[in-house]
Design an enzyme around this catalytic site. Structure first.
Site, mmCIF file in Angstrom:
data_model
loop_
_atom_site.group_PDB
_atom_site.id
_atom_site.type_symbol
_atom_site.label_atom_id
_atom_site.label_comp_id
_atom_site.label_asym_id
_atom_site.label_seq_id
_atom_site.Cartn_x
_atom_site.Cartn_y
_atom_site.Cartn_z
ATOM 1 N N ASN A 10 0.827 -1.062 -0.057
ATOM 2 C CA ASN A 10 -0.096 -0.084 -0.007
ATOM 3 C C ASN A 10 0.968 1.312 0.187
ATOM 4 O O ASN A 10 1.259 1.686 1.064
ATOM 5 C CB ASN A 10 -0.873 0.016 1.252
ATOM 6 C CG ASN A 10 -1.808 1.283 1.380
ATOM 7 O OD1 ASN A 10 -1.911 2.001 0.414
ATOM 8 N ND2 ASN A 10 -2.457 1.375 2.518
ATOM 9 N N HIS A 95 -9.894 1.331 4.657
ATOM 10 C CA HIS A 95 -8.783 1.605 5.380
ATOM 11 C C HIS A 95 -8.973 2.472 6.674
ATOM 12 O O HIS A 95 -9.689 3.418 6.393
ATOM 13 C CB HIS A 95 -7.406 1.935 4.309
ATOM 14 C CG HIS A 95 -6.149 2.117 5.020
ATOM 15 N ND1 HIS A 95 -5.855 3.128 5.831
ATOM 16 C CD2 HIS A 95 -5.028 1.226 4.983
ATOM 17 C CE1 HIS A 95 -4.527 2.897 6.288
ATOM 18 N NE2 HIS A 95 -4.087 1.785 5.566
ATOM 19 N N GLU A 163 -5.729 -4.457 10.886
ATOM 20 C CA GLU A 163 -4.795 -3.365 10.929
ATOM 21 C C GLU A 163 -5.150 -2.512 12.221
ATOM 22 O O GLU A 163 -6.221 -1.648 12.158
ATOM 23 C CB GLU A 163 -5.085 -2.551 9.678
ATOM 24 C CG GLU A 163 -4.356 -3.044 8.384
ATOM 25 C CD GLU A 163 -3.781 -2.011 7.554
ATOM 26 O OE1 GLU A 163 -2.740 -2.322 6.905
ATOM 27 O OE2 GLU A 163 -4.333 -0.999 7.258
ATOM 28 N N GLY A 169 2.010 2.851 11.014
ATOM 29 C CA GLY A 169 3.160 3.939 10.888
ATOM 30 C C GLY A 169 3.616 4.196 12.451
ATOM 31 O O GLY A 169 4.264 5.308 12.515
ATOM 32 N N SER A 206 2.758 -1.372 10.672
ATOM 33 C CA SER A 206 4.267 -1.455 11.032
ATOM 34 C C SER A 206 5.013 -2.477 10.797
ATOM 35 O O SER A 206 5.863 -2.853 11.382
ATOM 36 C CB SER A 206 4.329 -0.993 12.593
ATOM 37 O OG SER A 206 4.040 0.183 12.705
HETATM 38 P P1 PGA Z 1 2.537 0.970 7.838
HETATM 39 O O1 PGA Z 1 0.957 0.936 7.049
HETATM 40 O O2 PGA Z 1 3.113 -0.500 7.303
HETATM 41 O O3 PGA Z 1 3.291 1.993 7.366
HETATM 42 O O4 PGA Z 1 2.309 0.868 9.085
HETATM 43 C C1 PGA Z 1 0.155 0.034 6.946
HETATM 44 C C2 PGA Z 1 -1.259 0.359 6.287
HETATM 45 O O5 PGA Z 1 -1.637 1.555 6.625
HETATM 46 O O6 PGA Z 1 -1.756 -0.353 5.646
#
Ligand code: PGA
Length: 243
Positions: A10, A95, A163, A169, A206
């Site tokens: 993504n 999302h 998620e 993040g 993450s």
């Molecule tokens: P991240 O995002 O791996 O940067 O934490 C994952 C996502 O939001 O799909």
């Protein structure tokens, strides 16, 4: 240990035309197993060029969102037909960044899910709780509600990306037990609803090349939804060659 079936990159609202082409060049050089599918979801405006670059490869193109109507007076939105014209096969829906910044609720997400399925595309349905919801111990209720309202009545397979919002993040990752708890909860939820369709359960939040190996080895997940690390060739090389 789960069997890895899908790795979803993504890219979010990152990369310009040149950077994205360079990243695709690098990713195409990585020799990875054909036992799983790698899906890349760029910004909508990048889809035509990235789709062309991926045409002769096994990598699949997907979208990060779409509108819930096929077409019409919806300024600034993107419809499913155009996504199909550019070979998209998957669409990420629900999302937490869409739920949060665009105020998308489960009802709206379900409309998108149904449209995507009727267009013969596959929805990747994101669910997850906030840190407040987790701490208040209401997370299973919240997740149950998201599943109940967003899962399609008809579709060959169901792709759920768990998620946790607090993990996206932030560098924070749930424990293996916590991920497995949500896997079992989702599996049981579908069985209770007599939904015997194939479940592909992804984890996202993450993920990097280090924790990816552990998550795959120690949980029942069938793949990953990867944000930040999907923009880095070195990280993706380790992830794609590990599976
Ligand atoms: P991240 O995002 O791996 O940067 O934490 C994952 C996502 O939001 O799909």
């Amino acid at each position: 240990m789960g069997q890895v079936k899908l790795i979803v990159s993504n890219w979010k609202m990152n990369l310009n035309l040149l950077n994205s082409k360079n990243l695709i060049d690098d990713i195409l050089k990585i020799r990875h197993s054909e036992s799983f599918k790698h899906i890349i979801c760029p910004q909508h405006l990048l889809i035509p060029s990235i789709s062309g670059l991926l045409r002769d490869s096994k990598i699949i193109i997907g979208a990060q969102d779409c509108h819930y109507e096929k077409n019409g007076a919806f300024t600034g939105d993107t419809g499913v037909d155009l996504l199909k014209d550019y070979d998209c096969e998957y669409v990420i829906l629900g999302h937490s960044e869409r739920r949060n910044y665009h105020k998308e609720d489960n009802k709206l997400i379900k409309k998108k899910v149904d449209l995507v399925i009727s267009a013969n595309l596959k929805p990747i349905i994101c669910v997850g709780e906030t840190i407040t919801e987790r701490k208040s111990n209401k997370y299973l209720e919240i997740l149950g509600n998201q599943l109940d309202l967003c899962i399609p009545n008809k579709s060959e397979e169901i792709i759920i990306a768990y998620e946790p919002v607090w993990s996206i993040g932030t560098g924070l990752v749930p424990s293996y037990e916590e991920i497995n708890e949500i896997y079992d909860f989702t599996d049981k939820f579908l069985k209770n609803k007599k939904m015997t369709r194939k479940l592909n359960f992804l984890y996202g939040g993450s993920i990097n090349s280090e924790n990816f190996k552990e998550i795959v080895n120690k949980t029942k997940v069938n793949g990953a939804l990867i944000g930040g690390a999907s923009l880095k060739t070195t990280e993706m090389k380790k992830i794609l060659t590990f599976c």
